[in-house]
Each structure stands twice: as C-alpha cells, then as structure tokens.
Design an enzyme around this catalytic site. Structure first.
Site, PDB file in Angstrom:
ATOM      1  N   HIS A  14       0.905  -1.188  -0.089  1.00  0.00           N
ATOM      2  CA  HIS A  14       0.028   0.039   0.126  1.00  0.00           C
ATOM      3  C   HIS A  14       0.692   1.300   0.101  1.00  0.00           C
ATOM      4  O   HIS A  14       1.647   1.498   0.864  1.00  0.00           O
ATOM      5  CB  HIS A  14      -0.891   0.009   1.295  1.00  0.00           C
ATOM      6  CG  HIS A  14      -1.703   1.292   1.486  1.00  0.00           C
ATOM      7  ND1 HIS A  14      -2.996   1.100   1.767  1.00  0.00           N
ATOM      8  CD2 HIS A  14      -1.312   2.442   1.206  1.00  0.00           C
ATOM      9  CE1 HIS A  14      -3.640   2.409   1.735  1.00  0.00           C
ATOM     10  NE2 HIS A  14      -2.426   3.272   1.603  1.00  0.00           N
ATOM     11  N   HIS A  16       1.477   5.407  -2.137  1.00  0.00           N
ATOM     12  CA  HIS A  16       0.931   6.417  -3.102  1.00  0.00           C
ATOM     13  C   HIS A  16       2.278   7.056  -3.775  1.00  0.00           C
ATOM     14  O   HIS A  16       3.338   7.665  -3.094  1.00  0.00           O
ATOM     15  CB  HIS A  16       0.339   7.772  -1.986  1.00  0.00           C
ATOM     16  CG  HIS A  16      -0.839   7.256  -1.357  1.00  0.00           C
ATOM     17  ND1 HIS A  16      -1.979   7.448  -1.597  1.00  0.00           N
ATOM     18  CD2 HIS A  16      -0.796   6.622  -0.040  1.00  0.00           C
ATOM     19  CE1 HIS A  16      -2.985   6.813  -0.726  1.00  0.00           C
ATOM     20  NE2 HIS A  16      -2.037   6.530   0.204  1.00  0.00           N
ATOM     21  N   LYS A 100     -10.090  -0.305  -4.819  1.00  0.00           N
ATOM     22  CA  LYS A 100      -9.758   0.577  -3.388  1.00  0.00           C
ATOM     23  C   LYS A 100     -11.006   1.046  -2.997  1.00  0.00           C
ATOM     24  O   LYS A 100     -11.715   1.891  -3.921  1.00  0.00           O
ATOM     25  CB  LYS A 100      -8.855   1.631  -3.577  1.00  0.00           C
ATOM     26  CG  LYS A 100      -8.682   2.336  -2.288  1.00  0.00           C
ATOM     27  CD  LYS A 100      -8.069   1.836  -1.269  1.00  0.00           C
ATOM     28  CE  LYS A 100      -7.926   2.746  -0.043  1.00  0.00           C
ATOM     29  NZ  LYS A 100      -6.624   2.769   0.687  1.00  0.00           N
ATOM     30  N   HIS A 137     -10.081   1.583   2.986  1.00  0.00           N
ATOM     31  CA  HIS A 137      -9.763   2.513   3.845  1.00  0.00           C
ATOM     32  C   HIS A 137     -10.769   2.474   5.091  1.00  0.00           C
ATOM     33  O   HIS A 137     -11.931   3.010   4.896  1.00  0.00           O
ATOM     34  CB  HIS A 137      -9.584   3.993   3.386  1.00  0.00           C
ATOM     35  CG  HIS A 137      -9.077   5.065   4.187  1.00  0.00           C
ATOM     36  ND1 HIS A 137      -7.901   5.705   4.216  1.00  0.00           N
ATOM     37  CD2 HIS A 137      -9.806   5.549   5.448  1.00  0.00           C
ATOM     38  CE1 HIS A 137      -8.070   6.845   5.264  1.00  0.00           C
ATOM     39  NE2 HIS A 137      -9.101   6.538   5.977  1.00  0.00           N
ATOM     40  N   HIS A 175      -3.842  -0.330   6.631  1.00  0.00           N
ATOM     41  CA  HIS A 175      -3.247   0.627   7.852  1.00  0.00           C
ATOM     42  C   HIS A 175      -4.131   0.707   8.895  1.00  0.00           C
ATOM     43  O   HIS A 175      -4.499   1.870   9.229  1.00  0.00           O
ATOM     44  CB  HIS A 175      -3.069   2.026   7.090  1.00  0.00           C
ATOM     45  CG  HIS A 175      -4.120   2.751   6.192  1.00  0.00           C
ATOM     46  ND1 HIS A 175      -5.320   2.582   6.814  1.00  0.00           N
ATOM     47  CD2 HIS A 175      -4.243   3.178   5.059  1.00  0.00           C
ATOM     48  CE1 HIS A 175      -6.063   3.377   5.677  1.00  0.00           C
ATOM     49  NE2 HIS A 175      -5.315   3.634   4.736  1.00  0.00           N
ATOM     50  N   ASP A 248       1.811   2.749   3.172  1.00  0.00           N
ATOM     51  CA  ASP A 248       1.242   3.984   3.135  1.00  0.00           C
ATOM     52  C   ASP A 248       1.876   5.147   2.944  1.00  0.00           C
ATOM     53  O   ASP A 248       1.631   6.185   3.247  1.00  0.00           O
ATOM     54  CB  ASP A 248       0.112   4.407   4.215  1.00  0.00           C
ATOM     55  CG  ASP A 248      -1.035   5.099   4.029  1.00  0.00           C
ATOM     56  OD1 ASP A 248      -1.321   5.569   2.762  1.00  0.00           O
ATOM     57  OD2 ASP A 248      -1.912   5.608   4.956  1.00  0.00           O
TER      58      ASP A 248
HETATM   59  O1  DOR Z   1      -2.284  10.101   5.557  1.00  0.00           O
HETATM   60  C1  DOR Z   1      -2.709   9.658   4.477  1.00  0.00           C
HETATM   61  N1  DOR Z   1      -2.477  10.069   3.239  1.00  0.00           N
HETATM   62  N2  DOR Z   1      -3.801   8.693   4.684  1.00  0.00           N
HETATM   63  C2  DOR Z   1      -4.460   8.444   3.432  1.00  0.00           C
HETATM   64  O2  DOR Z   1      -5.614   7.667   3.531  1.00  0.00           O
HETATM   65  C3  DOR Z   1      -4.230   9.062   2.367  1.00  0.00           C
HETATM   66  C4  DOR Z   1      -2.887   9.553   2.072  1.00  0.00           C
HETATM   67  C5  DOR Z   1      -2.644  10.718   0.853  1.00  0.00           C
HETATM   68  O3  DOR Z   1      -3.101  10.084  -0.145  1.00  0.00           O
HETATM   69  O4  DOR Z   1      -2.057  11.569   1.107  1.00  0.00           O
HETATM   70 ZN    ZN Z   2      -3.087   5.132   1.844  1.00  0.00          ZN
END
Ligand code: DOR
Ligand code: ZN
Length: 345
Positions: A14, A16, A100, A137, A175, A248
């Site tokens: 997981h 980004h 997701k 989530h 998470h 995450d």
């Molecule tokens: O802290 C986070 N940042 N939690 C999330 O669910 C999304 C992520 C983000 O995309 O910045």
């Molecule tokens: Zn995330």
C-alpha cells in the site's frame, strides 16, 4: 546479537506515488527497497477505470530507474458509479490487482469515494465471485464520530456487516491503527488480512501533539493511544500470516504539510525497511520479519514471493531532514534520526 538479516526482497502492499514530477522523484525511492507495490489510485482526478490504471501504470514504469526491477500493482478507485464489468475485465487482463474503497471524504482526494457501501454492492459481489481483492480505507466519515473513533466505528457499522454479507470477498483492511482492528482481523476468516504502516508501529498520538503540533507525524487514520500502538506491535510480532507490510507512504511537499490546513500523509518510502526492522528487533521477533515483509502479502494476493534476496545489516544510517520530492522537498519519516539498521546495497 543478530548483525545482519537476509530475506526475500519485500513488497509494499500500500503506497501513494502521485503523478508527474513528484511521482518521478518518489518511485526510485520505493524501487530501491521493494520489488512490487500496490499503488493507490487517489490522484486528482482519481484512477477509476482500467484504462486510467493502465495509463498510470505506464507512467510509473517509465519512472523506474534503468536496471532496477520494480513492478507497480494497480488499483481502481471505487465510486458510486463504478462499472463491475470494466473492473472484472481489468482484473482478468492483469491490469488491476485490486479495487480500493475510500469512504467519501475520509482522506486525501477521497471526495469521489463511495457514499454508501450499498451503492457498490453489485461491484463487490462480482469481485467476490472472481476473487478480486478489495483494499479498504476503514474509517467512517460522519461528523458526529470523533476522529480517534472512526476506525472502530467503521468496523461495527460497515466492515463486519460487509464481511458477513460477502464471506468470500478478499478484504485487506489497510493501515490499521487500533486494538479493535487487530481483534477484528483475528476473529475474521482467512479471507481478511491487514496492512500495518511503520509510523503506526512507532508513534502514538502524543508524538503528534505533545510539545507542539508536528505536521509530519500526521496521517490518516491518525495515530491513536499507546495501547493501540502496542496492540499493533503485538500483532506483527505474533507471526500471524494475516498481517503484512504496507507503508502508506504518502508524499506531500513540506509547505503542504506545514500549513494552516496541513495534508495527511507520512512519507516513509526512503527508509521503510530500516524503520520496520527496528520494530521487529525491539519486539524480539526478527525471525518473523521475512514473513511480514516478503511472504504474507504475496500469499494473500495469490502471487509468488520474490526470488531475489536483500540484506539488512546492523549499522547506523542517518535520515536526512529533507529528500527530493520533485517540485519541492519532502520531510521523510524519521527525519534527522539515526536508525540502527541499513539496507546493504
Ligand atoms: O495519511 C494519509 N495520506 N492517509 C490516506 O489515507 C491518504 C494519504 C494520501 O494520499 O496523502
Ligand atoms: Zn494510503
């Protein structure tokens, strides 16, 4: 004392990457550590279809440095309008590894998320039929629920009823941050698993709020009380195959975090393994690290573990105050600290 640890190359289940210049700056930092990663689809606009995911995958692959083997595993962002046929075709073609579920309004770029799970029941039924995993989530978003209770309430109101209704759906509760989530995962069937981030193993809510507000410690779900952190550490140290690595890692530039409305997200990609392995050493569970980092995730997703090995060695590594984030710098998790394990190159 253990001085080095050689394990199969891990995957990150997981994270980004964003897009554009930021993506090109952060992809190499993950590819240095991990062979594969489940890539979150919360771009603006979100990655909602197979075609958008295929195009995003190509942009990520183009950002992997020459000579580095790294495979992005793509997800589709579910909305009230998601098309089950498109998602099933994308899964069958190998473009989409999972879908997701963002409850609308739960976090960064989730405004287009699902307003009521009932609206996507047809899609979830299809996913259960074809064995397509659902990444979740797990927070309710109703304003009457305190932010520290949002995960626990999500379990009662949404996740338990969903798992009861679709007992064969493969669910990754992502998470997780609470003892309630650990209990839920323990009591659920083998089709339910969870990822745990390094930050939720290291920090509790005091680290965000005591002595001043620390925007770089803020992510969602927000870190909870110490008893919850200890439950998460117990879960990973237990050796249960239901838990696996998912950082995450969520890059936001320094100015977007240090703001009167700072973004949620901790950028932990540069030293993720160094951060996790410290937890396993502290918990006297180094012998369980490989399963958490490299075996449990692929097994749950029905993929083979990586053949390549990496070595972590006991040696100090200094985490810089800032790292490359493309358009602007990013403050990484553990900035300014010296960690005691290092990934041997
Ligand atoms: O802290 C986070 N940042 N939690 C999330 O669910 C999304 C992520 C983000 O995309 O910045
Ligand atoms: Zn995330």
């Amino acid at each position: 004392m253990v001085e080095s640890l050689t394990i199969r190359r891990p995957d990150d289940w997981h994270l980004h990457f964003r897009d554009g210049e930021t993506m090109r700056a952060v992809v190499p930092q993950t590819a240095r550590q991990f062979a594969r990663a489940i890539v979150m689809p919360n771009l603006a606009p979100p990655v909602t279809t197979t075609a958008l995911a295929a195009a995003y995958r190509d942009r990520i692959v183009a950002a992997v440095p020459e000579g580095v083997a790294f495979t992005p595993l793509m997800t589709a962002y579910l909305t009230d309008e998601s098309d089950a046929g498109d998602l099933a075709a994308g899964h069958a073609d190998g473009v989409l590894t999972a879908a997701k579920l963002y409850p609308a309004g739960a976090t960064t770029n989730s405004a287009h998320g699902v307003t009521d799970v009932a609206n996507i029941m047809g899609v979830l039924e299809r996913m259960a039929e074809i064995g397509m995993p659902l990444c979740v989530h797990g927070e309710v978003t109703t304003p009457d629920i305190d932010i520290f209770d949002r995960e626990a309430v999500f379990i009662d109101r949404i996740l338990q009823p969903l798992v009861d209704r679709l007992p064969t759906l493969r669910v990754i509760f992502e998470h997780i941050t609470t003892m309630q989530a650990v209990s839920f995962v323990e009591s659920a069937g083998p089709n339910v698993a969870a990822t745990i981030t390094p930050q939720h193993l290291h920090i509790n809510r005091n680290d965000i709020l005591v002595g001043g507000i620390r925007p770089h410690m803020y992510c969602l779900p927000v870190a909870k009380r110490e008893q919850h952190r200890l439950a998460l550490r117990g879960a990973v140290a237990s050796g249960s195959s239901k838990y696996f690595l998912g950082t995450d890692s969520a890059p936001h530039h320094r100015h977007a975090k240090e703001s009167d409305c700072g973004c949620a997200g901790i950028f932990n990609a540069p030293f993720a393994l160094e951060s996790y392995v410290q937890v396993f050493e502290d918990e006297d569970a180094l012998d369980r690290f490989e399963a958490f980092a490299s075996l449990n995730g692929p097994a749950f997703y029905g993929l083979a573990p990586n053949e390549e090995r990496i070595t972590l060695e006991k040696a100090p590594v200094e985490v810089p105050q800032e790292v490359d984030g493309g358009e602007a710098r990013i403050v990484p998790f553990h900035a300014g600290e010296t960690l005691s394990w290092r990934l041997a190159s």
